[in-house]
Design a protein around this motif. Structure first.
Motif, PDB file in Angstrom:
ATOM      1  N   PHE A  15       4.664 -17.060  34.923  1.00 55.75           N
ATOM      2  CA  PHE A  15       3.604 -16.659  33.806  1.00 55.75           C
ATOM      3  C   PHE A  15       2.483 -17.447  33.697  1.00 55.75           C
ATOM      4  CE2 PHE A  15       7.653 -14.451  31.934  1.00 55.75           C
ATOM      5  CZ  PHE A  15       7.438 -13.188  32.725  1.00 55.75           C
ATOM      6  N   LEU A  16       2.560 -18.356  33.494  1.00 54.49           N
ATOM      7  CA  LEU A  16       1.534 -19.684  33.514  1.00 54.49           C
ATOM      8  C   LEU A  16       0.652 -19.520  34.741  1.00 54.49           C
ATOM      9  CD1 LEU A  16       3.019 -22.826  31.949  1.00 54.49           C
ATOM     10  CD2 LEU A  16       1.341 -21.198  30.886  1.00 54.49           C
ATOM     11  N   ASP A  17       1.056 -19.262  35.984  1.00 51.42           N
ATOM     12  CA  ASP A  17       0.262 -19.030  37.035  1.00 51.42           C
ATOM     13  C   ASP A  17      -0.556 -17.745  37.011  1.00 51.42           C
ATOM     14  OD1 ASP A  17      -0.281 -19.973  39.792  1.00 51.42           O
ATOM     15  OD2 ASP A  17       0.799 -17.984  40.309  1.00 51.42           O
ATOM     16  N   GLN A  18       0.057 -16.891  36.542  1.00 49.06           N
ATOM     17  CA  GLN A  18      -0.377 -15.634  36.435  1.00 49.06           C
ATOM     18  C   GLN A  18      -1.744 -15.754  35.476  1.00 49.06           C
ATOM     19  OE1 GLN A  18       2.141 -12.383  35.418  1.00 49.06           O
ATOM     20  NE2 GLN A  18       2.830 -12.017  37.549  1.00 49.06           N
ATOM     21  N   LEU A  19      -1.606 -16.193  34.162  1.00 49.15           N
ATOM     22  CA  LEU A  19      -2.694 -16.514  33.249  1.00 49.15           C
ATOM     23  C   LEU A  19      -3.718 -17.226  33.834  1.00 49.15           C
ATOM     24  CD1 LEU A  19      -0.737 -17.173  29.841  1.00 49.15           C
ATOM     25  CD2 LEU A  19      -2.332 -15.429  30.563  1.00 49.15           C
ATOM     26  N   GLY A  20      -3.372 -18.493  34.491  1.00 46.33           N
ATOM     27  CA  GLY A  20      -4.226 -19.318  35.049  1.00 46.33           C
ATOM     28  C   GLY A  20      -5.262 -18.513  36.256  1.00 46.33           C
ATOM     29  N   ARG A  21      -4.545 -17.747  36.803  1.00 47.02           N
ATOM     30  CA  ARG A  21      -5.256 -16.778  37.996  1.00 47.02           C
ATOM     31  C   ARG A  21      -6.022 -15.481  37.167  1.00 47.02           C
ATOM     32  NH1 ARG A  21      -2.454 -14.328  41.247  1.00 47.02           N
ATOM     33  NH2 ARG A  21      -0.225 -14.970  40.403  1.00 47.02           N
ATOM     34  N   GLY A  22      -5.723 -15.243  35.965  1.00 46.00           N
ATOM     35  CA  GLY A  22      -6.406 -14.109  35.335  1.00 46.00           C
ATOM     36  C   GLY A  22      -5.910 -12.786  36.033  1.00 46.00           C
ATOM     37  N   ALA A  23      -4.622 -12.933  36.720  1.00 46.57           N
ATOM     38  CA  ALA A  23      -4.070 -11.669  37.094  1.00 46.57           C
ATOM     39  C   ALA A  23      -2.470 -11.274  36.530  1.00 46.57           C
ATOM     40  CB  ALA A  23      -4.144 -11.767  38.620  1.00 46.57           C
ATOM     41  N   VAL A  24      -2.442 -11.205  35.319  1.00 49.21           N
ATOM     42  CA  VAL A  24      -1.125 -10.900  34.804  1.00 49.21           C
ATOM     43  C   VAL A  24      -0.412  -9.503  35.373  1.00 49.21           C
ATOM     44  CG1 VAL A  24       0.131 -10.535  32.491  1.00 49.21           C
ATOM     45  CG2 VAL A  24      -1.693 -12.291  32.718  1.00 49.21           C
ATOM     46  N   ALA A  25       0.802  -9.463  35.582  1.00 51.56           N
ATOM     47  CA  ALA A  25       1.311  -8.467  35.991  1.00 51.56           C
ATOM     48  C   ALA A  25       2.741  -8.220  35.076  1.00 51.56           C
ATOM     49  CB  ALA A  25       1.869  -8.615  37.400  1.00 51.56           C
ATOM     50  N   ALA A  26       2.915  -6.729  35.201  1.00 47.25           N
ATOM     51  CA  ALA A  26       4.029  -6.275  34.057  1.00 47.25           C
ATOM     52  C   ALA A  26       5.368  -6.205  35.241  1.00 47.25           C
ATOM     53  CB  ALA A  26       3.720  -4.849  33.694  1.00 47.25           C
ATOM     54  N   GLY A  27       6.286  -7.255  35.100  1.00 52.11           N
ATOM     55  CA  GLY A  27       7.348  -7.409  35.752  1.00 52.11           C
ATOM     56  C   GLY A  27       7.306  -8.773  36.543  1.00 52.11           C
ATOM     57  N   VAL A  28       8.473  -9.042  37.057  1.00 52.62           N
ATOM     58  CA  VAL A  28       8.661 -10.320  37.715  1.00 52.62           C
ATOM     59  C   VAL A  28       9.240  -9.989  39.070  1.00 52.62           C
ATOM     60  CG1 VAL A  28       9.662 -12.666  38.054  1.00 52.62           C
ATOM     61  CG2 VAL A  28       8.749 -11.936  35.773  1.00 52.62           C
ATOM     62  N   LEU A  29      10.196  -9.430  39.233  1.00 56.10           N
ATOM     63  CA  LEU A  29      11.118  -9.189  40.345  1.00 56.10           C
ATOM     64  C   LEU A  29      10.404  -7.788  41.334  1.00 56.10           C
ATOM     65  CD1 LEU A  29      14.418 -10.252  39.514  1.00 56.10           C
ATOM     66  CD2 LEU A  29      12.774 -11.513  40.476  1.00 56.10           C
ATOM     67  N   MET A  30       9.946  -6.692  40.272  1.00 58.46           N
ATOM     68  CA  MET A  30       9.458  -5.447  40.980  1.00 58.46           C
ATOM     69  C   MET A  30       8.422  -4.967  39.755  1.00 58.46           C
ATOM     70  SD  MET A  30      12.513  -2.953  40.325  1.00 58.46           S
ATOM     71  CE  MET A  30      11.690  -1.691  40.883  1.00 58.46           C
ATOM     72  N   PRO A  31       7.601  -4.079  40.085  1.00 56.82           N
ATOM     73  CA  PRO A  31       6.878  -3.613  38.885  1.00 56.82           C
ATOM     74  C   PRO A  31       7.629  -2.966  37.854  1.00 56.82           C
ATOM     75  CG  PRO A  31       5.640  -3.031  41.235  1.00 56.82           C
ATOM     76  CD  PRO A  31       7.471  -3.609  41.468  1.00 56.82           C
ATOM     77  N   LEU A  32       7.469  -3.314  36.607  1.00 55.94           N
ATOM     78  CA  LEU A  32       8.037  -2.880  35.439  1.00 55.94           C
ATOM     79  C   LEU A  32       8.172  -1.621  35.299  1.00 55.94           C
ATOM     80  CD1 LEU A  32       9.424  -3.324  32.553  1.00 55.94           C
ATOM     81  CD2 LEU A  32       6.983  -3.791  31.575  1.00 55.94           C
ATOM     82  N   TRP A  33       7.091  -0.799  35.477  1.00 53.12           N
ATOM     83  CA  TRP A  33       7.104   0.557  34.897  1.00 53.12           C
ATOM     84  C   TRP A  33       7.895   1.218  36.270  1.00 53.12           C
ATOM     85  CZ3 TRP A  33       7.267   2.280  30.572  1.00 53.12           C
ATOM     86  CH2 TRP A  33       7.339   3.655  30.120  1.00 53.12           C
ATOM     87  N   GLN A  34       7.957   0.884  37.361  1.00 53.77           N
ATOM     88  CA  GLN A  34       8.769   1.560  38.463  1.00 53.77           C
ATOM     89  C   GLN A  34      10.384   1.442  38.195  1.00 53.77           C
ATOM     90  OE1 GLN A  34       7.880  -0.091  42.601  1.00 53.77           O
ATOM     91  NE2 GLN A  34       9.895   0.543  43.128  1.00 53.77           N
ATOM     92  N   ALA A  35      10.635   0.210  37.814  1.00 53.40           N
ATOM     93  CA  ALA A  35      11.983   0.147  37.272  1.00 53.40           C
ATOM     94  C   ALA A  35      12.339   0.869  36.028  1.00 53.40           C
ATOM     95  CB  ALA A  35      12.218  -1.354  36.718  1.00 53.40           C
ATOM     96  N   VAL A  36      11.313   1.024  35.130  1.00 53.47           N
ATOM     97  CA  VAL A  36      11.600   1.978  34.030  1.00 53.47           C
ATOM     98  C   VAL A  36      12.056   3.437  34.542  1.00 53.47           C
ATOM     99  CG1 VAL A  36      10.702   2.907  31.969  1.00 53.47           C
ATOM    100  CG2 VAL A  36      10.756   0.456  32.217  1.00 53.47           C
ATOM    101  N   ALA A  37      10.903   3.852  35.547  1.00 62.47           N
ATOM    102  CA  ALA A  37      11.198   5.174  35.862  1.00 62.47           C
ATOM    103  C   ALA A  37      12.231   5.559  36.465  1.00 62.47           C
ATOM    104  CB  ALA A  37       9.725   5.506  36.532  1.00 62.47           C
ATOM    105  N   GLU A  38      12.954   4.560  37.149  1.00 63.14           N
ATOM    106  CA  GLU A  38      13.876   4.699  38.233  1.00 63.14           C
ATOM    107  C   GLU A  38      15.192   4.698  37.568  1.00 63.14           C
ATOM    108  OE1 GLU A  38      13.422   2.032  41.465  1.00 63.14           O
ATOM    109  OE2 GLU A  38      11.858   3.096  42.147  1.00 63.14           O
ATOM    110  N   THR A  39      15.457   3.713  36.487  1.00 66.11           N
ATOM    111  CA  THR A  39      16.428   3.618  35.954  1.00 66.11           C
ATOM    112  C   THR A  39      16.755   3.892  34.423  1.00 66.11           C
ATOM    113  OG1 THR A  39      16.246   1.146  35.407  1.00 66.11           O
ATOM    114  CG2 THR A  39      16.761   1.820  37.698  1.00 66.11           C
TER     115      THR A  39
END
Length: 458
Positions: A15-39
């Motif tokens: 998470f610190l690396d994402q903030l430092g790069r200014g590119a925060v993503a939702a989810g760590v292992l896969m896109p968050l909303w893809q996981a929500v929509a599938e499961t």
């Protein structure tokens, strides 16, 4: 206890690396909303330590435990700085619940269905207002699920505060002084109705003739006698560059008057520390604020379940902490795998007493879970933290159509510079006879017109 493959240090660095790069993503292992929509839940998007407080704390805390001054340092990164102060210095306690995985238990059922159905169809037009891909006002659900864009997070929250088409909240307010005494007690009705993005009440998705409006909202005070009948009505334009029309009924003068609506940082009642601007952490048109940016991301603790019981009389809850044991509501919290903290500045309010606010959003639902504001010197000023729940405890339930009612249960609005607390809870009914209502077509005529204010004032 199962220790996950990815340790606490891994996700923190991630998470610190994402903030430092200014590119925060939702989810760590896969896109968050893809996981929500599938499961239907977010589990596939996160490693174990973000899904279990027991794993996160290496077994030092688990569901059923209480966070207090003796152990708050274990989870200080999961709370806002004012919550940490309250636990350390004021006797606040938080009970830990097991994490809620099912996304359908974290917002109204039809709202979640509409979010899934309409994903990808929302746009911000060149003025910054929410439109569908064919240029119409929004059609239902959250327009920007799992967004890590600060403006989109606020836009979606401002569009539909309570996530119901219409609702009346029966509320009780207590204003607690620095010495712990309850100085003021109020009762009232807070009513909301959206004429756009409707997912339950007909006609859908728009109320004909009102497509240019975002919200009708009122608050009518019913007790004590010296303020009974005092009320305010906000009519919000859909264009978020414009301020709402604000009308009020003053019983002493027996008439409706118009109030200046850009003065939104003042208490509505004597002794209160709740402002119009505070509502749902997004109480102003979102384009009257600016300089939105994500300043934090990572796990958090939030009151998302277990904060309602069918056995509590009139849904009232216990209190604790402070000098007299009545400053804080008893609150149940759980681990949120990823939240974002969005900072915003009141660019259209030159006389605002605050310089900026920071709001944490649960990325799974885009719900605001805490808000902290700073004074014009940049010092900690006020906080606003609430709790939500499905109104179903396994013994009894409150129904919203075919599904259990989901809503907020209680709120703390705290001024850290004065030590003054305003706490508000949602109850079943008031001494005036008003009751909680949800998606009831009668709400508009009963609570959301100038005529309704006059009738109640009389």
């Amino acid at each position: 206890m199962h220790i996950g493959h990815y340790g606490w240090g891994y996700t923190r660095r991630h998470f610190l690396d994402q903030l430092g790069r200014g590119a925060v993503a939702a989810g760590v292992l896969m896109p968050l909303w893809q996981a929500v929509a599938e499961t239907g839940n977010a589990s596939a998007a996160y490693p174990d330590e973000l899904l279990s407080i027991e794993v996160y704390t290496k077994g030092r805390l688990q569901p059923g435990d209480t966070i207090d001054a003796g152990n708050v340092d274990l989870v200080r990164d999961l709370l806002d700085p004012i919550q940490v102060l309250q636990v350390r210095d004021m006797g606040r306690r938080l009970t830990i619940a097991r994490e809620t995985a099912d996304i359908m238990h974290l917002s109204p059922w039809e709202y979640v269905e509409a979010t899934l159905r309409n994903k990808g169809r929302a746009r911000l037009d060149r003025d910054g207002n929410i439109r569908t891909d064919d240029g119409r006002p929004w059609i239902g659900g959250h327009p920007f699920p799992a967004s890590t864009d600060g403006l989109e997070a606020f836009a979606g929250q401002t569009l539909s505060w309570g996530r119901h088409d219409a609702c009346v909240y029966a509320i009780k307010e207590c204003d607690v002084g620095v010495g712990g005494r309850v100085d003021y007690r109020y009762e009232g009705c807070w009513a909301e109705m959206t004429p756009v993005a409707r997912v339950v009440m007909g006609p859908k998705p728009y109320l004909p003739g009102h497509e240019d409006k975002m919200r009708f909202q009122s608050i009518i005070f019913t007790s004590p006698d010296d303020i009974r009948g005092s009320s305010f009505l906000n009519i919000w334009p859909y264009d978020q560059r414009e301020f709402p029309d604000l009308f009020g009924y003053v019983p002493q003068f027996k008439r409706i008057r118009r109030f200046p609506t850009n003065q939104r940082f003042e208490p509505m009642l004597p002794g209160s520390d709740l402002y119009l601007s505070d509502a749902w952490a997004a109480g102003d048109p979102y384009l009257t604020w600016g300089n939105y940016r994500v300043v934090g991301t990572g796990p958090a603790l939030a009151g998302l379940s277990g904060n309602w019981s069918s056995t509590w009389e009139n849904w009232g809850r216990g209190t604790h902490g402070g000098p007299k044991g009545g400053t804080f509501y008893d609150t149940v919290v759980e681990l949120v795998p990823q939240a974002i903290t969005v900072e915003a500045e009141p660019v259209r309010y030159p006389r605002a007493p605050i310089s900026k606010k920071q709001v944490r959003f649960d990325l799974r639902t885009m719900l605001p879970i805490t808000m902290v504001s700073f004074d014009r010197r940049g010092q900690l000023y006020r906080s606003f933290d609430g709790a939500y729940s499905l109104y179903d405890d396994g013994k009894g339930k409150v129904m919203d159509g075919g599904h259990p009612y989901w809503s907020w249960t209680h709120v703390h609005a705290f001024n850290t510079q004065t030590g003054h607390m305003t706490r508000i809870e949602q109850v079943r009914s008031l001494t005036s006879g008003d009751v909680m209502r949800v998606n009831d077509p009668a709400i508009y005529d009963l609570y959301l017109t100038q005529g309704a204010l006059q009738r109640r004032g009389a």
